[in-house]
Design an enzyme around this catalytic site. Structure first.
Site, mmCIF file in Angstrom:
data_model
loop_
_atom_site.group_PDB
_atom_site.id
_atom_site.type_symbol
_atom_site.label_atom_id
_atom_site.label_comp_id
_atom_site.label_asym_id
_atom_site.label_seq_id
_atom_site.Cartn_x
_atom_site.Cartn_y
_atom_site.Cartn_z
ATOM 1 N N GLY A 1 24.323 3.427 -52.488
ATOM 2 C CA GLY A 1 25.308 4.053 -51.594
ATOM 3 C C GLY A 1 24.918 5.448 -51.145
ATOM 4 N N VAL B 1 25.874 8.498 -52.097
ATOM 5 C CA VAL B 1 25.515 9.480 -53.132
ATOM 6 C C VAL B 1 24.306 8.999 -53.922
ATOM 7 C CG1 VAL B 1 26.359 10.786 -55.138
ATOM 8 C CG2 VAL B 1 27.930 10.225 -53.269
ATOM 9 N N TYR C 1 43.531 3.891 -55.126
ATOM 10 C CA TYR C 1 42.232 4.504 -55.469
ATOM 11 C C TYR C 1 42.452 5.691 -56.401
ATOM 12 C CZ TYR C 1 37.933 7.232 -54.361
ATOM 13 O OH TYR C 1 36.771 7.978 -54.407
ATOM 14 N N VAL D 1 32.276 13.758 -49.124
ATOM 15 C CA VAL D 1 30.821 13.753 -49.075
ATOM 16 C C VAL D 1 30.357 13.137 -47.761
ATOM 17 C CG1 VAL D 1 28.714 13.157 -50.355
ATOM 18 C CG2 VAL D 1 30.922 13.217 -51.551
HETATM 19 P P1 NAP Z 1 29.321 3.948 -51.063
HETATM 20 O O1 NAP Z 1 28.312 4.542 -50.153
HETATM 21 O O2 NAP Z 1 30.385 3.079 -50.525
HETATM 22 O O3 NAP Z 1 28.536 3.146 -52.230
HETATM 23 C C1 NAP Z 1 29.275 2.425 -53.173
HETATM 24 C C2 NAP Z 1 28.289 1.861 -54.173
HETATM 25 O O4 NAP Z 1 28.998 1.111 -55.157
HETATM 26 C C3 NAP Z 1 27.270 0.936 -53.522
HETATM 27 O O5 NAP Z 1 26.025 1.084 -54.148
HETATM 28 C C4 NAP Z 1 27.865 -0.433 -53.808
HETATM 29 O O6 NAP Z 1 26.904 -1.471 -53.848
HETATM 30 C C5 NAP Z 1 28.434 -0.194 -55.193
HETATM 31 N N1 NAP Z 1 29.466 -1.162 -55.527
HETATM 32 C C6 NAP Z 1 30.655 -1.340 -54.905
HETATM 33 N N2 NAP Z 1 31.332 -2.341 -55.502
HETATM 34 C C7 NAP Z 1 30.543 -2.810 -56.506
HETATM 35 C C8 NAP Z 1 30.669 -3.834 -57.474
HETATM 36 N N3 NAP Z 1 31.768 -4.597 -57.543
HETATM 37 N N4 NAP Z 1 29.667 -4.035 -58.348
HETATM 38 C C9 NAP Z 1 28.551 -3.252 -58.293
HETATM 39 N N5 NAP Z 1 28.360 -2.255 -57.426
HETATM 40 C C10 NAP Z 1 29.354 -2.053 -56.532
HETATM 41 O O7 NAP Z 1 30.057 5.093 -51.906
HETATM 42 P P2 NAP Z 1 29.692 6.644 -52.075
HETATM 43 O O8 NAP Z 1 30.296 7.407 -50.943
HETATM 44 O O9 NAP Z 1 28.233 6.778 -52.390
HETATM 45 O O10 NAP Z 1 30.554 7.006 -53.392
HETATM 46 C C11 NAP Z 1 29.920 7.097 -54.646
HETATM 47 C C12 NAP Z 1 30.969 7.601 -55.621
HETATM 48 O O11 NAP Z 1 31.453 8.870 -55.174
HETATM 49 C C13 NAP Z 1 32.195 6.691 -55.714
HETATM 50 O O12 NAP Z 1 32.612 6.593 -57.072
HETATM 51 C C14 NAP Z 1 33.257 7.418 -54.881
HETATM 52 O O13 NAP Z 1 34.561 7.107 -55.340
HETATM 53 C C15 NAP Z 1 32.879 8.845 -55.119
HETATM 54 N N6 NAP Z 1 33.317 9.788 -54.064
HETATM 55 C C16 NAP Z 1 32.914 9.591 -52.771
HETATM 56 C C17 NAP Z 1 33.348 10.505 -51.789
HETATM 57 C C18 NAP Z 1 32.940 10.344 -50.332
HETATM 58 O O14 NAP Z 1 33.428 11.121 -49.479
HETATM 59 N N7 NAP Z 1 32.063 9.422 -49.992
HETATM 60 C C19 NAP Z 1 34.149 11.586 -52.149
HETATM 61 C C20 NAP Z 1 34.502 11.758 -53.483
HETATM 62 C C21 NAP Z 1 34.078 10.847 -54.438
HETATM 63 P P3 NAP Z 1 26.473 -2.225 -52.479
HETATM 64 O O15 NAP Z 1 25.644 -1.245 -51.712
HETATM 65 O O16 NAP Z 1 25.702 -3.416 -52.933
HETATM 66 O O17 NAP Z 1 27.744 -2.564 -51.748
HETATM 67 O O1 GFB Z 2 37.389 10.997 -44.441
HETATM 68 P P1 GFB Z 2 38.756 10.518 -44.123
HETATM 69 O O2 GFB Z 2 38.896 9.156 -43.546
HETATM 70 O O3 GFB Z 2 39.635 10.488 -45.439
HETATM 71 O O4 GFB Z 2 39.424 11.610 -43.148
HETATM 72 P P2 GFB Z 2 40.487 11.603 -46.173
HETATM 73 C C1 GFB Z 2 40.653 11.299 -42.539
HETATM 74 C C2 GFB Z 2 41.072 12.453 -41.627
HETATM 75 O O5 GFB Z 2 40.169 12.544 -40.501
HETATM 76 C C3 GFB Z 2 42.450 12.167 -41.032
HETATM 77 C C4 GFB Z 2 40.872 12.203 -39.302
HETATM 78 O O6 GFB Z 2 43.062 13.372 -40.711
HETATM 79 C C5 GFB Z 2 42.081 11.396 -39.777
HETATM 80 O O7 GFB Z 2 43.116 11.406 -38.797
HETATM 81 N N1 GFB Z 2 39.973 11.453 -38.410
HETATM 82 C C6 GFB Z 2 39.702 11.770 -37.125
HETATM 83 C C7 GFB Z 2 39.270 10.361 -38.753
HETATM 84 N N2 GFB Z 2 38.844 10.879 -36.589
HETATM 85 C C8 GFB Z 2 38.545 9.999 -37.601
HETATM 86 C C9 GFB Z 2 37.685 8.881 -37.669
HETATM 87 O O8 GFB Z 2 37.003 8.495 -36.698
HETATM 88 N N3 GFB Z 2 37.595 8.231 -38.870
HETATM 89 C C10 GFB Z 2 38.328 8.628 -39.964
HETATM 90 N N4 GFB Z 2 38.174 7.959 -41.133
HETATM 91 N N5 GFB Z 2 39.184 9.696 -39.931
HETATM 92 C C11 GFB Z 2 39.922 10.056 -48.181
HETATM 93 C C12 GFB Z 2 40.621 9.202 -49.216
HETATM 94 O O9 GFB Z 2 40.879 10.846 -47.525
HETATM 95 O O10 GFB Z 2 39.000 10.942 -48.810
HETATM 96 C C13 GFB Z 2 39.628 8.413 -49.983
HETATM 97 O O11 GFB Z 2 41.550 8.340 -48.568
HETATM 98 C C14 GFB Z 2 38.400 9.206 -50.390
HETATM 99 O O12 GFB Z 2 40.283 7.875 -51.125
HETATM 100 C C15 GFB Z 2 37.953 10.227 -49.374
HETATM 101 O O13 GFB Z 2 38.594 9.827 -51.606
HETATM 102 C C16 GFB Z 2 36.970 11.213 -49.961
HETATM 103 O O14 GFB Z 2 39.658 12.798 -46.475
HETATM 104 O O15 GFB Z 2 41.749 11.800 -45.438
#
Ligand code: NAP
Ligand code: GFB
Length: 331
Positions: A26, A28, A153, A183
């Protein structure tokens, strides 16, 4: 440092640490892999194994155990999760709860059974109480209900913190958690419906530029977010794995002063993509949580000199990556 295949791994005598990265395919996970393979951040006594769901479904206890039997990890960076932006969370709160509770319990209990020395799991700054004082800090996780858009979540993630404390209290396990803010970076999920805001806007800007149409930002653009570049987060994860010894979680975020509005984030994407068309705001779409301003004081106390990539540069690098990898990017 021994870089081993993602599936078949043979212990090399000098590698005393076998670090399993769940969710390694993924956003990260790919940033950590880049750091330890190309970035020179790996160490000679470390073997790294990066997993995807193709290697095993971690919601299944038997498949989880089989992965531990194969890889015999000594350390785990646990990233695997059902992940999505605001709009995916609104639609699937039950799935976010069930999938993540199963994944997390399977990883933590199997890590205990296999005597894993340390597990670093992943929470999020979006799981904190919606009604709160600011800035949010690590002590506030359980002080009230999360925002309703992602309660499934959020509660699943909060249980990791409960489990970490329980495994330490009952068995002395060194299980801890990092709490990243939003992220973004290469290898993100650029799917417009299910992904997060920055990859969604980058994908939309790419299409608007190609088709000569306006770029539509969802919501009012007024909510505020702190964004961390995936490669900066990866450097911090290596530090948490190697140096951070608390069970209590630690927020990994840019400072409060680096918080931007969604409008400002959109304008950064417009500049980085050289988009010259119209910017529209669709206020019929949800804004979600207005803000979740988090303090990184605990992190800065440990790492006072850590430098984050400037946001405009990180956005530009991500846009360039997406345009260069459009065909293969998750979208
Ligand atoms: P991501 O790009 O969606 O990647 C998710 C990863 O988890 C992928 O490698 C996926 O495998 C794997 N996965 C999902 N379901 C699975 C399952 N049932 N069994 C085994 N592997 C599974 O997520 P990310 O953004 O890198 O997030 C990584 C961590 O950071 C997560 O715990 C997320 O909650 C946390 N986090 C993310 C954000 C953000 O903004 N992205 C913010 C805060 C915290 P496949 O590639 O095979 O699907
Ligand atoms: O990253 P995002 O989808 O999640 O951002 P959150 C949502 C904000 O961006 C809202 C605006 O204010 C949306 O109205 N926005 C504007 C958009 N244009 C877009 C667009 O094209 N796509 C999306 N997705 N939003 C998430 C949590 O909250 O934060 C998850 O729901 C996760 O659980 C993630 O932890 C890190 O920042 O609002």
């Amino acid at each position: 440092m021994c870089q081993l295949s993602e599936v078949f791994v043979m212990a090399e005598p000098r590698c005393s640490k076998r670090i399993l990265v769940t969710g390694g395919s993924g956003l990260v996970g790919k940033a950590i892999e880049k750091l330890v393979t190309e970035g020179g951040a790996g160490r000679s006594d470390e073997a790294w194994i990066f997993l995807s769901s193709k290697d095993g479904d971690l919601t299944d206890a038997g498949q989880t155990k089989a992965l531990f039997e194969m890889h015999k990890p000594t350390h785990i960076i646990h990233l695997a999760a059902m992940v999505g932006g605001l709009f995916r969370n609104i639609k699937y709160n039950l799935d976010f709860w069930r999938n993540n509770v199963h994944i997390n319990d399977n990883i933590l209990h199997t890590a205990y059974e296999f005597g894993v020395q340390k597990v670093v799991s992943c929470l999020s700054t979006c799981i904190f109480p919606d009604k709160t004082t600011y800035p949010i800090d690590e002590t506030m996780i359980h002080n009230g209900p999360p925002h309703n858009s992602n309660f499934g979540y959020s509660y699943a993630k909060r249980m990791i913190d409960v489990q970490n404390r329980a495994y330490f209290a009952q068995y002395g396990c060194r299980f801890t958690a990092a709490i990243p803010t939003n992220v973004f970076g290469p290898h993100d999920n650029f799917n417009i419906e299910d992904g997060h805001v920055l990859p969604g806007l980058i994908h939309k800007a790419y299409l608007a530029k190609k088709n000569g149409t306006p770029l539509t930002v969802w919501g009012t653009g007024k909510p505020r977010r702190q964004f961390i570049y995936s490669l900066d987060l990866a450097r911090l994860f290596l530090w948490v794995l190697r140096e951070y010894d608390e069970v209590e979680p630690i927020i990994l975020s840019v400072g409060e002063e680096d918080e931007v509005s969604i409008r400002e984030a959109a304008e950064s994407v417009v500049g980085a993509m050289n988009f010259t068309g119209e910017l529209h705001f669709d206020a019929t779409k949800s804004d979600g949580q207005f803000k979740k301003t988090a303090s990184n004081a605990k992190l800065k106390n440990y790492l006072p000199d850590f430098q984050f990539t400037p946001f405009p540069q990180a956005v530009k690098d991500t846009c360039d990556w997406f345009c260069s990898n459009y065909d293969s990017a998750r979208k």
